[in-house]
Design a protein around this motif. Structure first.
Motif, PDB file in Angstrom:
ATOM      1  N   GLN A 538      32.490   3.680  -7.862  1.00  0.00           N
ATOM      2  CA  GLN A 538      33.261   3.705  -6.767  1.00  0.00           C
ATOM      3  C   GLN A 538      33.059   2.541  -5.982  1.00  0.00           C
ATOM      4  N   VAL A 539      34.190   1.440  -6.062  1.00  0.00           N
ATOM      5  CA  VAL A 539      33.969   0.455  -5.633  1.00  0.00           C
ATOM      6  C   VAL A 539      34.914   0.390  -4.251  1.00  0.00           C
ATOM      7  N   PRO A 540      34.403  -0.115  -3.144  1.00  0.00           N
ATOM      8  CA  PRO A 540      35.055   0.001  -1.904  1.00  0.00           C
ATOM      9  C   PRO A 540      36.563  -0.726  -2.037  1.00  0.00           C
ATOM     10  N   GLY A 541      37.598  -0.380  -1.501  1.00  0.00           N
ATOM     11  CA  GLY A 541      38.995  -0.807  -1.459  1.00  0.00           C
ATOM     12  C   GLY A 541      38.813  -2.377  -1.202  1.00  0.00           C
ATOM     13  N   ALA A 542      38.124  -2.667   0.101  1.00  0.00           N
ATOM     14  CA  ALA A 542      37.889  -4.102   0.484  1.00  0.00           C
ATOM     15  C   ALA A 542      37.331  -5.056  -0.313  1.00  0.00           C
ATOM     16  N   VAL A 543      36.532  -4.534  -1.282  1.00  0.00           N
ATOM     17  CA  VAL A 543      36.177  -5.426  -2.351  1.00  0.00           C
ATOM     18  C   VAL A 543      37.167  -5.316  -3.602  1.00  0.00           C
ATOM     19  N   ARG A 544      37.125  -4.278  -3.963  1.00  0.00           N
ATOM     20  CA  ARG A 544      38.322  -4.291  -5.013  1.00  0.00           C
ATOM     21  C   ARG A 544      39.624  -5.160  -4.991  1.00  0.00           C
ATOM     22  N   TYR A 545      40.296  -5.065  -3.866  1.00  0.00           N
ATOM     23  CA  TYR A 545      41.542  -5.727  -3.697  1.00  0.00           C
ATOM     24  C   TYR A 545      41.530  -6.895  -3.030  1.00  0.00           C
ATOM     25  N   ASP A 546      40.491  -7.772  -2.545  1.00  0.00           N
ATOM     26  CA  ASP A 546      40.273  -8.918  -2.190  1.00  0.00           C
ATOM     27  C   ASP A 546      40.446 -10.175  -2.737  1.00  0.00           C
ATOM     28  N   ASN A 547      40.715  -9.985  -4.032  1.00  0.00           N
ATOM     29  CA  ASN A 547      41.295 -11.086  -4.910  1.00  0.00           C
ATOM     30  C   ASN A 547      40.442 -12.372  -4.890  1.00  0.00           C
ATOM     31  N   VAL A 548      38.984 -12.090  -4.471  1.00  0.00           N
ATOM     32  CA  VAL A 548      38.001 -13.300  -4.565  1.00  0.00           C
ATOM     33  C   VAL A 548      36.979 -13.026  -5.408  1.00  0.00           C
ATOM     34  N   GLY A 549      36.846 -13.894  -6.456  1.00  0.00           N
ATOM     35  CA  GLY A 549      35.688 -13.743  -7.462  1.00  0.00           C
ATOM     36  C   GLY A 549      35.629 -12.752  -8.504  1.00  0.00           C
ATOM     37  N   HIS A 550      36.763 -12.323  -8.785  1.00  0.00           N
ATOM     38  CA  HIS A 550      36.702 -11.133  -9.859  1.00  0.00           C
ATOM     39  C   HIS A 550      37.131 -12.078 -11.170  1.00  0.00           C
ATOM     40  N   PHE A 551      36.153 -12.076 -12.015  1.00  0.00           N
ATOM     41  CA  PHE A 551      36.210 -12.682 -13.377  1.00  0.00           C
ATOM     42  C   PHE A 551      35.803 -11.788 -14.384  1.00  0.00           C
ATOM     43  N   TRP A 570      33.884  -5.729 -22.082  1.00  0.00           N
ATOM     44  CA  TRP A 570      34.258  -6.576 -20.792  1.00  0.00           C
ATOM     45  C   TRP A 570      34.512  -5.818 -19.758  1.00  0.00           C
ATOM     46  N   ARG A 571      34.134  -6.456 -18.702  1.00  0.00           N
ATOM     47  CA  ARG A 571      33.897  -5.825 -17.417  1.00  0.00           C
ATOM     48  C   ARG A 571      34.125  -6.835 -16.196  1.00  0.00           C
ATOM     49  N   CYS A 572      34.571  -6.409 -15.186  1.00  0.00           N
ATOM     50  CA  CYS A 572      34.577  -7.409 -13.890  1.00  0.00           C
ATOM     51  C   CYS A 572      33.342  -7.751 -13.393  1.00  0.00           C
ATOM     52  N   LYS A 573      32.827  -9.016 -13.436  1.00  0.00           N
ATOM     53  CA  LYS A 573      31.595  -9.612 -12.819  1.00  0.00           C
ATOM     54  C   LYS A 573      31.233  -8.990 -11.506  1.00  0.00           C
ATOM     55  N   LYS A 574      32.356  -8.864 -10.585  1.00  0.00           N
ATOM     56  CA  LYS A 574      32.242  -8.746  -9.343  1.00  0.00           C
ATOM     57  C   LYS A 574      32.040  -7.079  -8.968  1.00  0.00           C
ATOM     58  N   CYS A 575      32.806  -6.362  -9.440  1.00  0.00           N
ATOM     59  CA  CYS A 575      32.898  -4.884  -9.460  1.00  0.00           C
ATOM     60  C   CYS A 575      31.987  -4.102 -10.058  1.00  0.00           C
ATOM     61  N   ILE A 576      31.338  -4.820 -11.196  1.00  0.00           N
ATOM     62  CA  ILE A 576      30.661  -3.913 -12.064  1.00  0.00           C
ATOM     63  C   ILE A 576      31.330  -2.874 -12.840  1.00  0.00           C
ATOM     64  N   VAL A 577      32.901  -2.926 -13.096  1.00  0.00           N
ATOM     65  CA  VAL A 577      33.481  -1.941 -13.619  1.00  0.00           C
ATOM     66  C   VAL A 577      34.196  -2.372 -15.233  1.00  0.00           C
ATOM     67  N   THR A 578      34.028  -1.650 -15.976  1.00  0.00           N
ATOM     68  CA  THR A 578      34.488  -1.907 -17.362  1.00  0.00           C
ATOM     69  C   THR A 578      35.922  -1.909 -17.462  1.00  0.00           C
ATOM     70  N   LEU A 579      36.499  -3.016 -17.880  1.00  0.00           N
ATOM     71  CA  LEU A 579      38.072  -3.078 -17.807  1.00  0.00           C
ATOM     72  C   LEU A 579      38.591  -4.022 -19.092  1.00  0.00           C
ATOM     73  N   CYS A 580      39.610  -3.880 -19.311  1.00  0.00           N
ATOM     74  CA  CYS A 580      40.223  -4.491 -20.719  1.00  0.00           C
ATOM     75  C   CYS A 580      40.869  -5.593 -20.173  1.00  0.00           C
ATOM     76  N   VAL A 581      40.892  -6.887 -20.859  1.00  0.00           N
ATOM     77  CA  VAL A 581      41.550  -7.890 -20.552  1.00  0.00           C
ATOM     78  C   VAL A 581      42.649  -8.202 -21.255  1.00  0.00           C
ATOM     79  N   GLU A 582      42.811  -7.655 -22.680  1.00  0.00           N
ATOM     80  CA  GLU A 582      43.891  -7.875 -23.529  1.00  0.00           C
ATOM     81  C   GLU A 582      45.138  -6.911 -22.823  1.00  0.00           C
ATOM     82  N   ARG A 583      44.799  -5.856 -22.435  1.00  0.00           N
ATOM     83  CA  ARG A 583      45.807  -4.676 -22.027  1.00  0.00           C
ATOM     84  C   ARG A 583      46.345  -4.861 -20.743  1.00  0.00           C
ATOM     85  N   GLU A 584      45.805  -5.814 -19.989  1.00  0.00           N
ATOM     86  CA  GLU A 584      46.097  -6.036 -18.686  1.00  0.00           C
ATOM     87  C   GLU A 584      45.613  -4.781 -17.876  1.00  0.00           C
ATOM     88  N   CYS A 585      44.617  -4.259 -18.194  1.00  0.00           N
ATOM     89  CA  CYS A 585      43.815  -3.340 -17.347  1.00  0.00           C
ATOM     90  C   CYS A 585      43.078  -4.003 -16.099  1.00  0.00           C
TER      91      CYS A 585
END
Length: 591
Positions: A538-551, A570-585
């Motif tokens: 559970q990532v806080p919304g202020a971190v999840r949608y700030d568009n800063v440092g999500h690689f 693959w995962r987001c380096k800042k949110c520590i959440v597993t996400l697809c890169v190829e499928r626009e997840c």
């Protein structure tokens, strides 16, 4: 005068006459020598009407209405004649035999001479040494389980399973380990409070408690709490309002006294358990810190160790055959297990103290002292509180009853206080310091010995109640008995800590907080394993949608994507959440 308005005259044995006008009655009274009683009677119901009985256009003097609405009865004091009617009961002619006057006790201003010796025996100290010897080297968990033993846990397991079957759940079972973990979580909630019980299993770093989530799942804890029971609902005792908790109360009372009474000074008082629901045993006491709740009668030592307790269920539920009054019956009931009365002194306040109670305790060989209300000092010719209040501070007066071996002492401090005792003395006087408003300085005031001993021996229930409520269990329940159950757990923890303070060496003594933490952490580690979860972080919304440092960052182990649930690396380096890169997840998750 017309025939319809002739005065009606009736005479009986006792000189009773009835008239229809005041003039007739006055003439009869003047012509009679005896005294007379005059009574105005209402009119007969069958002639009472709202319609006038004569013509308004033809009013004659003879038809003027009577000067009273009904009749006038005159009773003359003629008692010479006696009625021989058989309708009168014979009991009214028999003079009642006067009641035998109760023998009033004789109060004298003399030095008290008691049937008891001045000093108590050493039995309490001997038992205290045995307790120290038997518990020496025990850790907090071992001492706690001497009071909250396997019989309690077994009762919880058996009755909870029975209750689950009554609720048509045939799959519920519980183990001893799970029940101990359940108690551990309750104890932890006393010093680690959260707004909601579910938050102990939260994945947020500022809410979740790892030791709790690692010991038992949230749903399992709630299931145990749902079916927790201590008595069989098919065997209801309708005369006992506490039948839901009576088996647990009996076991704990027995365990608290398993070493006997090992303190010299005992005190009886009440303690309130906060409760705002609906129950016939709920009490309201104005002016108390806890105004609404259940009232517990408690017998404690002067240090705060609880030997016996019971919940007040109303006057109708008290034991039959006792006629000493509510407060006195409570004292007698709590002291029924006192096996060596000569070793102890009992203290209580003016709610309980009566002369009959003091006489009863003297007959049982129990030393007792208590403050007493002025309206309960029967025929005692001691100086009144109103008069003593005019005296200077430190003034005292006393009376002793040789027949009942009872002393009553009044002493003026800030206000006048009365004390009754069947064993204590006035001298040697003690001197206490008080602030004088008149002199604007601290002065020395003399104090009778009985007041000094009372202040030292009384207050054990308050000490126990203070410690019990310091780390009170914060997890709440919907059942009416939940607050009483958690209160019993807290009282058991307080008693365990008191025992540890007695038996441990000065270097090993710990605070109540550390003692509670020791027991709670021990129980929570019985099954403390790292629990796996499929829930996304559970990532806080202020971190999840700030568009800063999500690689995107590549990981070694395949995990499921938080959006499409496919296995990826693959995962987001800042949110520590597993996400697809190829499928626009990755993009969908952050927008």
């Amino acid at each position: 005068m017309d025939d319809d308005f002739q005065p009606i005259t009736t005479t009986s044995f006792y000189g009773r006459k009835i008239f229809s006008t005041l003039q007739e009655a006055a003439d009869a009274i003047e012509s009679h020598e005896d005294e007379a009683d005059v009574i105005v009677l209402p009119p007969e119901p069958d002639v009472l009407t709202d319609q006038e009985e004569f013509d308004d256009d033809n009013i004659m003097e003879s038809h003027i209405p009577n000067d009273v609405p009904g009749y006038i009865e005159v009773n003359f004091g003629n008692t010479d004649e006696w009625s021989d009617s058989d309708d009168e009961p014979l009991s009214i002619f028999v003079s009642k035999r006067p009641r035998a006057e109760e023998r009033n006790p004789v109060w004298e201003k003399i030095e008290p001479v008691y049937v008891f010796s001045r000093d108590t025996e050493n039995g309490a100290n001997d038992r205290l040494e045995k307790v120290k010897e038997s518990l020496r080297g025990y850790n907090p968990v071992q001492i706690f389980e001497k009071l909250f033993d396997d019989n309690v846990f077994q009762l919880m397991i058996e009755q909870s399973i029975i209750y689950s079957r009554q609720k048509n759940n045939h799959d519920f079972f519980a183990t001893m380990e799970e029940m101990k973990i359940f108690i551990g979580i309750l104890l932890l909630s006393g010093y680690h409070k959260l707004p909601q019980q579910r938050m102990y299993w939260s994945l947020d770093e500022d809410l979740g408690v790892k030791i709790v989530s690692g010991s038992i799942s949230r749903n399992r804890f709630l299931e145990i709490k749902r079916y927790l029971h201590f008595a069989d609902n098919d065997k209801i005792n309708k005369n006992d309002k506490m039948f839901k908790l009576r088996p647990l109360m009996d076991i704990l009372n027995k365990n608290f006294r398993q070493w006997g009474f090992f303190h010299k000074s005992l005190s009886v008082d009440e303690a309130m358990v906060k409760y705002f629901g609906h129950h016939s045993a709920k009490q309201f006491i104005r002016g108390k810190p806890v105004r609404f709740g259940f009232k517990d009668w408690m017998l404690c030592s002067s240090t705060g160790y609880c030997y016996a307790f019971d919940t007040y269920c109303g006057k109708n539920s008290e034991k039959k055959g006792q006629s000493l009054g509510l407060g006195a019956d409570v004292v007698i009931s709590l002291l029924e297990h006192l096996d060596n009365p000569a070793d102890h002194i009992v203290y209580f306040d003016n709610f309980f103290t009566t002369l009959r109670l003091m006489n009863q305790l003297t007959a049982k060989g129990i030393r007792a002292t208590g403050t007493i209300r002025e309206n309960r000092q029967k025929n005692c010719n001691i100086q009144s509180s109103k008069m003593m209040d005019k005296e200077e501070r430190g003034t005292y007066d006393y009376r002793f009853n040789c027949e009942n071996n009872l002393l009553i002492v009044k002493w003026k401090d800030n206000s006048v206080c009365s004390m009754a005792s069947n064993h204590d003395f006035i001298e040697p006087l003690n001197y206490v310091k008080r602030w004088s408003r008149a002199k604007k300085e601290i002065t020395t005031v003399q104090q009778p010995l009985v007041f000094q001993n009372y202040n030292a021996g009384m207050g054990g229930v308050d000490l126990n109640d203070q410690a019990t409520n310091t780390y009170r269990i914060s997890i709440r329940g919907k059942k009416w008995w939940w607050c009483l159950f958690t209160h019993m757990v807290n009282v058991t923890m307080t008693n365990s800590w008191k025992l540890h303070q007695i038996c441990a060496s000065p270097e090993e003594k710990i605070s109540l907080l550390d003692f509670t933490r020791y027991v709670a952490r021990y129980y929570l580690r019985l099954n403390n394993k790292t629990r796996k979860t499929n829930r996304p972080c559970q990532v806080p919304g202020a971190v999840r949608y700030d568009n800063v440092g999500h690689f995107p960052e590549k990981i070694e182990k395949q995990l499921r994507c938080s959006v499409c649930h496919l296995r990826i690396r693959w995962r987001c380096k800042k949110c520590i959440v597993t996400l697809c890169v190829e499928r626009e997840c990755f993009e969908k998750y952050h927008t």
